[in-house]
Design a protein around this motif. Structure first.
Motif, PDB file in Angstrom:
ATOM      1  N   ARG A 118     -17.303   0.762  -6.168  1.00  0.00           N
ATOM      2  CA  ARG A 118     -17.159   2.057  -5.232  1.00  0.00           C
ATOM      3  C   ARG A 118     -16.938   1.627  -3.917  1.00  0.00           C
ATOM      4  O   ARG A 118     -16.812   2.590  -2.912  1.00  0.00           O
ATOM      5  N   LEU A 119     -16.860   0.340  -3.362  1.00  0.00           N
ATOM      6  CA  LEU A 119     -16.653   0.019  -2.230  1.00  0.00           C
ATOM      7  C   LEU A 119     -15.307  -0.162  -1.703  1.00  0.00           C
ATOM      8  O   LEU A 119     -14.876  -0.479  -0.685  1.00  0.00           O
ATOM      9  N   VAL A 120     -14.604  -0.230  -2.921  1.00  0.00           N
ATOM     10  CA  VAL A 120     -12.905  -0.318  -2.830  1.00  0.00           C
ATOM     11  C   VAL A 120     -12.242   0.552  -1.777  1.00  0.00           C
ATOM     12  O   VAL A 120     -11.619   0.100  -0.926  1.00  0.00           O
ATOM     13  N   PRO A 121     -12.606   1.735  -1.720  1.00  0.00           N
ATOM     14  CA  PRO A 121     -12.046   2.776  -0.747  1.00  0.00           C
ATOM     15  C   PRO A 121     -12.272   1.962   0.833  1.00  0.00           C
ATOM     16  O   PRO A 121     -11.342   2.030   1.797  1.00  0.00           O
ATOM     17  N   LEU A 122     -13.492   1.805   0.891  1.00  0.00           N
ATOM     18  CA  LEU A 122     -14.038   1.141   2.328  1.00  0.00           C
ATOM     19  C   LEU A 122     -13.158  -0.089   2.667  1.00  0.00           C
ATOM     20  O   LEU A 122     -12.475  -0.351   3.729  1.00  0.00           O
ATOM     21  N   ILE A 123     -13.224  -1.028   1.729  1.00  0.00           N
ATOM     22  CA  ILE A 123     -12.482  -2.317   1.661  1.00  0.00           C
ATOM     23  C   ILE A 123     -10.891  -2.008   1.975  1.00  0.00           C
ATOM     24  O   ILE A 123     -10.327  -2.665   3.083  1.00  0.00           O
ATOM     25  N   LEU A 124     -10.182  -1.152   1.333  1.00  0.00           N
ATOM     26  CA  LEU A 124      -8.731  -0.606   1.463  1.00  0.00           C
ATOM     27  C   LEU A 124      -8.746  -0.319   2.916  1.00  0.00           C
ATOM     28  O   LEU A 124      -7.696  -0.722   3.500  1.00  0.00           O
ATOM     29  N   THR A 144       0.903  -1.191   0.088  1.00  0.00           N
ATOM     30  CA  THR A 144       0.020  -0.041  -0.023  1.00  0.00           C
ATOM     31  C   THR A 144       0.881   1.148  -0.044  1.00  0.00           C
ATOM     32  O   THR A 144       0.393   2.450  -0.693  1.00  0.00           O
ATOM     33  N   PHE A 145       2.073   1.099   0.772  1.00  0.00           N
ATOM     34  CA  PHE A 145       2.759   2.319   0.848  1.00  0.00           C
ATOM     35  C   PHE A 145       3.558   2.754  -0.505  1.00  0.00           C
ATOM     36  O   PHE A 145       3.797   3.674  -0.944  1.00  0.00           O
ATOM     37  N   VAL A 146       3.831   1.514  -1.248  1.00  0.00           N
ATOM     38  CA  VAL A 146       4.632   1.849  -2.505  1.00  0.00           C
ATOM     39  C   VAL A 146       3.545   2.387  -3.603  1.00  0.00           C
ATOM     40  O   VAL A 146       4.028   3.316  -4.279  1.00  0.00           O
ATOM     41  N   LEU A 147       2.287   1.520  -3.569  1.00  0.00           N
ATOM     42  CA  LEU A 147       1.244   2.506  -4.314  1.00  0.00           C
ATOM     43  C   LEU A 147       1.285   3.999  -4.080  1.00  0.00           C
ATOM     44  O   LEU A 147       0.776   4.543  -5.018  1.00  0.00           O
ATOM     45  N   MET A 148       1.190   4.147  -2.953  1.00  0.00           N
ATOM     46  CA  MET A 148       0.872   5.390  -2.300  1.00  0.00           C
ATOM     47  C   MET A 148       1.976   6.662  -2.792  1.00  0.00           C
ATOM     48  O   MET A 148       1.555   7.579  -3.450  1.00  0.00           O
ATOM     49  N   VAL A 149       3.340   5.893  -2.774  1.00  0.00           N
ATOM     50  CA  VAL A 149       4.378   6.839  -3.246  1.00  0.00           C
ATOM     51  C   VAL A 149       4.287   6.740  -4.735  1.00  0.00           C
ATOM     52  O   VAL A 149       4.600   7.929  -5.384  1.00  0.00           O
ATOM     53  N   LEU A 150       3.987   5.788  -5.750  1.00  0.00           N
ATOM     54  CA  LEU A 150       3.706   5.697  -6.858  1.00  0.00           C
ATOM     55  C   LEU A 150       2.771   6.372  -7.589  1.00  0.00           C
ATOM     56  O   LEU A 150       2.190   6.426  -8.718  1.00  0.00           O
ATOM     57  N   ALA A 151       1.786   6.867  -6.658  1.00  0.00           N
ATOM     58  CA  ALA A 151       0.354   7.494  -7.276  1.00  0.00           C
ATOM     59  C   ALA A 151       0.432   8.612  -8.338  1.00  0.00           C
ATOM     60  O   ALA A 151      -0.224   8.185  -9.368  1.00  0.00           O
ATOM     61  N   THR A 152       1.528   9.188  -8.478  1.00  0.00           N
ATOM     62  CA  THR A 152       1.669  10.320  -9.544  1.00  0.00           C
ATOM     63  C   THR A 152       1.679   9.517 -10.894  1.00  0.00           C
ATOM     64  O   THR A 152       1.357  10.036 -11.900  1.00  0.00           O
ATOM     65  N   ILE A 153       2.691   8.595 -10.920  1.00  0.00           N
ATOM     66  CA  ILE A 153       3.056   7.668 -12.025  1.00  0.00           C
ATOM     67  C   ILE A 153       1.714   6.794 -12.444  1.00  0.00           C
ATOM     68  O   ILE A 153       1.345   6.799 -13.487  1.00  0.00           O
ATOM     69  N   LEU A 154       1.041   6.380 -11.388  1.00  0.00           N
ATOM     70  CA  LEU A 154       0.014   5.320 -11.839  1.00  0.00           C
ATOM     71  C   LEU A 154      -1.294   5.983 -12.105  1.00  0.00           C
ATOM     72  O   LEU A 154      -2.167   5.265 -12.837  1.00  0.00           O
ATOM     73  N   VAL A 155      -1.756   7.120 -11.751  1.00  0.00           N
ATOM     74  CA  VAL A 155      -2.958   7.490 -11.851  1.00  0.00           C
ATOM     75  C   VAL A 155      -3.293   8.082 -13.216  1.00  0.00           C
ATOM     76  O   VAL A 155      -2.453   8.424 -14.146  1.00  0.00           O
ATOM     77  N   PRO A 156      -4.443   7.469 -13.697  1.00  0.00           N
ATOM     78  CA  PRO A 156      -5.146   7.971 -15.200  1.00  0.00           C
ATOM     79  C   PRO A 156      -5.133   9.323 -15.155  1.00  0.00           C
ATOM     80  O   PRO A 156      -5.018   9.941 -16.418  1.00  0.00           O
ATOM     81  N   ALA A 157      -5.575  10.241 -14.262  1.00  0.00           N
ATOM     82  CA  ALA A 157      -5.901  11.619 -14.376  1.00  0.00           C
ATOM     83  C   ALA A 157      -5.758  12.338 -13.026  1.00  0.00           C
ATOM     84  O   ALA A 157      -5.620  11.782 -12.011  1.00  0.00           O
ATOM     85  N   PRO A 158      -5.573  13.675 -13.199  1.00  0.00           N
ATOM     86  CA  PRO A 158      -5.424  14.350 -11.697  1.00  0.00           C
ATOM     87  C   PRO A 158      -6.810  14.193 -11.020  1.00  0.00           C
ATOM     88  O   PRO A 158      -7.685  13.913 -11.455  1.00  0.00           O
ATOM     89  N   TYR A 159      -6.690  14.199  -9.622  1.00  0.00           N
ATOM     90  CA  TYR A 159      -7.803  13.842  -8.791  1.00  0.00           C
ATOM     91  C   TYR A 159      -9.198  14.812  -8.778  1.00  0.00           C
ATOM     92  O   TYR A 159     -10.090  14.243  -8.575  1.00  0.00           O
ATOM     93  N   ASP A 160      -8.720  15.782  -9.525  1.00  0.00           N
ATOM     94  CA  ASP A 160     -10.114  16.808  -9.447  1.00  0.00           C
ATOM     95  C   ASP A 160     -10.368  17.227 -10.740  1.00  0.00           C
ATOM     96  O   ASP A 160     -11.098  17.843 -10.908  1.00  0.00           O
ATOM     97  N   VAL A 193      -6.309  -2.265   5.718  1.00  0.00           N
ATOM     98  CA  VAL A 193      -5.073  -1.462   6.255  1.00  0.00           C
ATOM     99  C   VAL A 193      -5.021  -1.213   7.524  1.00  0.00           C
ATOM    100  O   VAL A 193      -4.294  -1.636   8.510  1.00  0.00           O
ATOM    101  N   VAL A 194      -6.277  -0.884   8.237  1.00  0.00           N
ATOM    102  CA  VAL A 194      -6.435  -0.700   9.616  1.00  0.00           C
ATOM    103  C   VAL A 194      -6.334  -2.066  10.437  1.00  0.00           C
ATOM    104  O   VAL A 194      -5.480  -2.197  11.506  1.00  0.00           O
ATOM    105  N   MET A 195      -6.885  -3.122   9.890  1.00  0.00           N
ATOM    106  CA  MET A 195      -6.742  -4.428  10.358  1.00  0.00           C
ATOM    107  C   MET A 195      -5.193  -4.779  10.429  1.00  0.00           C
ATOM    108  O   MET A 195      -4.424  -5.472  11.448  1.00  0.00           O
ATOM    109  N   CYS A 196      -4.355  -4.655   9.160  1.00  0.00           N
ATOM    110  CA  CYS A 196      -3.196  -4.813   9.297  1.00  0.00           C
ATOM    111  C   CYS A 196      -2.214  -4.154  10.446  1.00  0.00           C
ATOM    112  O   CYS A 196      -1.400  -4.743  11.037  1.00  0.00           O
ATOM    113  N   PHE A 197      -2.588  -2.867  10.332  1.00  0.00           N
ATOM    114  CA  PHE A 197      -1.962  -2.011  11.527  1.00  0.00           C
ATOM    115  C   PHE A 197      -2.151  -2.740  12.804  1.00  0.00           C
ATOM    116  O   PHE A 197      -1.337  -2.725  13.735  1.00  0.00           O
ATOM    117  N   GLN A 198      -3.276  -3.067  13.080  1.00  0.00           N
ATOM    118  CA  GLN A 198      -3.718  -3.814  14.437  1.00  0.00           C
ATOM    119  C   GLN A 198      -2.949  -5.159  14.554  1.00  0.00           C
ATOM    120  O   GLN A 198      -2.533  -5.413  15.654  1.00  0.00           O
TER     121      GLN A 198
END
Lengths: 231, 268
Positions: free
Chosen positions: B243-249, B15-31, B253-258
């Motif tokens: 659309r449930l993907v953010p919730l699942i993620l 997850t952290f790697v994906l987060m760092v690579l966000a700018t390369i991976l994303v199809p479009a700017p977030y807004d 992640v919270v479970m992994c931290f625990q």
């Protein structure tokens, strides 16, 4: 009112409060005292019912796990409660809206995993005590062991947990009441924060503080009375 | 480390790697709004579909992950620093300072945390740029989230205070500041790590709650809490279950931290 500075605002607030005057809400243009009188019973009702359900289920599930202690039961239990622990309470609230679950049930869903985890570890620790082993060796039934050897040891921390569970339930009431549109204190606090209504939110927080104080002191007293009676 | 903990750690790393690579991976700017395809289902151009305003969901998810996973650990770091400073000083010095710190801690622990956050948020302006709202959320959680840790650290510092090596250091003429920094704090370091790790999932959930209530990170900046607001529109979720993907993620992640938390003996 804030223009005069936080210090002088607070001083005026305290002196008015000492005269029983809660002031008037900026956004709703109504006396805060009247708002609180309307809203507190709604939240009190759902918090007490929610806590009742949560305690009942948590105690049952935790003690059922002790009796069987199968690994499958334990693993599924841990997985389920950590799943519930990882859900933000606002998401539980949204689910409650969609599934048409009453507010108190949503509160108990938020409180249950926290209670369950604590009660379980407490009971496991009390069961591992040598005097419980001795009682079992003497051939006591599991009911008698629970009543006479485990509960007396576990009761004071459990009573303290009652006080803490009130704080968890009131905290959960904010997102749940806000999203389920239940006219209680949590929703009032949320509306006050959104409209930056300082007199309202300060008083709501004050009342919640008083409720917490009462709950914790009662739990404390009960714990002391209990240890006094067993000694 | 158990296999389960290893798996949790790997998921967190990915997850952290994906987060760092966000700018390369994303199809479009977030807004950026694709106005001809609002509420679209998954397609090659938009793998997770688009939201009600036609913004690409995958881009918002990746950027939102970035905001949430930077905000929570940063706030946890700040609160742990405050707790470490106050707790070890209170436990080590004892006397009136300890009593004051513990009294303030008890007082703020008596109040549900969300009420405290709401009260403080009500005093700060709401119509602020998104970046400022992120900083406000960070400061609020960091500066108001130290109470539980202070108690634990203070109790441990009190234990260290009576130890032999501290007696030796004191008898050889160490000043209180040096005693605190060189002898007390290093001994409490595992506890600081534990408190830091415990705070992260807690702060992720708090950020989500605040943002869903409209008091956390402001639009158009995405965060996990903001993305979960889309969950309220149930027909849209039923039409596009992705659309449930953010919730699942978030839950994963919270479970992994625990799961990767240090063992219970350290944390209690």
């Amino acid at each position: 009112m804030l223009q005069e500075g936080l210090g002088s605002y607070y001083f005026h607030y305290l002196s008015a409060l000492a005269h029983g005057d809660f002031g008037e809400s900026d956004s709703l243009k109504r006396p805060v005292r009247e708002l609180l009188r309307q809203r507190l019973p709604v939240t009190g009702n759902s918090v007490v019912r929610g806590l009742g359900v949560a305690w009942l289920v948590a105690a049952l599930v935790a003690s059922a796990g002790l009796a069987s202690r199968g690994w499958l039961y334990e693993a599924s239990n841990t997985a389920f409660s950590s799943l519930l622990l990882s859900l933000p309470s606002a998401v539980v609230a949204m689910l409650a809206v969609h599934l048409r679950i009453p507010v108190f049930c949503a509160i108990s869903v938020v409180v249950f995993p926290r209670l369950h985890r604590y009660i379980r570890s407490l009971l496991v620790r009390s069961y591992d005590q040598p005097h419980v082993l001795a009682a079992r060796a003497r051939g006591l039934g599991s009911g008698a062991i629970l009543r006479r050897h485990v509960l007396p040891v576990a009761a004071p921390p459990l009573l303290a947990l009652v006080g803490v569970s009130f704080a968890i339930a009131f905290g959960a009431a904010i997102p749940i009441e806000a999203l389920c549109d239940s006219p209680g204190l949590g929703q009032l606090a949320w509306q006050a924060a959104l409209s930056r209504d300082l007199p309202l939110i300060v008083n709501v927080t004050f009342v919640v503080c008083l409720v917490m104080l009462a709950a914790n002191s009662l739990a404390d007293l009960a714990g002391r009375a209990f240890t006094g009676s067993t000694q | 480390m158990s296999p389960l903990q290893k798996m949790a750690a790997i998921i967190l790393c990915v997850t952290f790697v994906l987060m760092v690579l966000a700018t390369i991976l994303v199809p479009a700017p977030y807004d950026r709004q694709f106005r001809d395809v609002p509420n679209a289902g998954p397609s090659t151009a938009h793998p997770l579909g688009t939201d009600g305003l036609g913004r690409d969901s995958l881009s918002r998810l990746l950027y939102g992950t970035r905001v949430s996973l930077l905000l929570a650990p940063a706030a946890a770091l700040l609160s742990t620093l405050v707790a470490a400073l106050l707790g070890s000083a209170a436990g080590f010095l004892g006397g009136w300072f300890e009593r004051v710190v513990l009294a303030v801690t008890d007082l703020s622990l008596a109040l549900p945390w969300l009420f405290l956050l709401l009260t403080v948020r009500a005093m700060l302006p709401l119509d602020v740029p998104p970046m400022v709202s992120v900083i406000i959320a960070f400061l609020m959680m960091g500066l108001l989230g130290w109470q539980a840790s202070v108690r634990v650290i203070c109790a441990a510092a009190r234990g260290v205070k009576d130890s032999d090596f501290l007696l030796l250091a004191r008898s050889s003429g160490c000043k209180p500041a040096r005693l605190l920094l060189r002898h007390v704090v290093p001994n409490l370091r595992p506890l600081f790590y534990a408190q830091f790790w415990i705070s992260i999932p807690l702060f992720i959930l708090t950020e989500a709650n605040l943002s869903i209530l409209g008091l956390g990170v402001m639009e158009p900046m995405p965060s996990w809490g903001n993305l979960l607001r889309g969950f309220e529109d149930f027909p849209a979720v039923a039409a596009n279950p992705l659309r449930l993907v953010p919730l699942i993620l978030l839950v994963i992640v919270v479970m992994c931290f625990q799961l990767v938390l240090p063992s219970q003996e350290v944390t209690q």
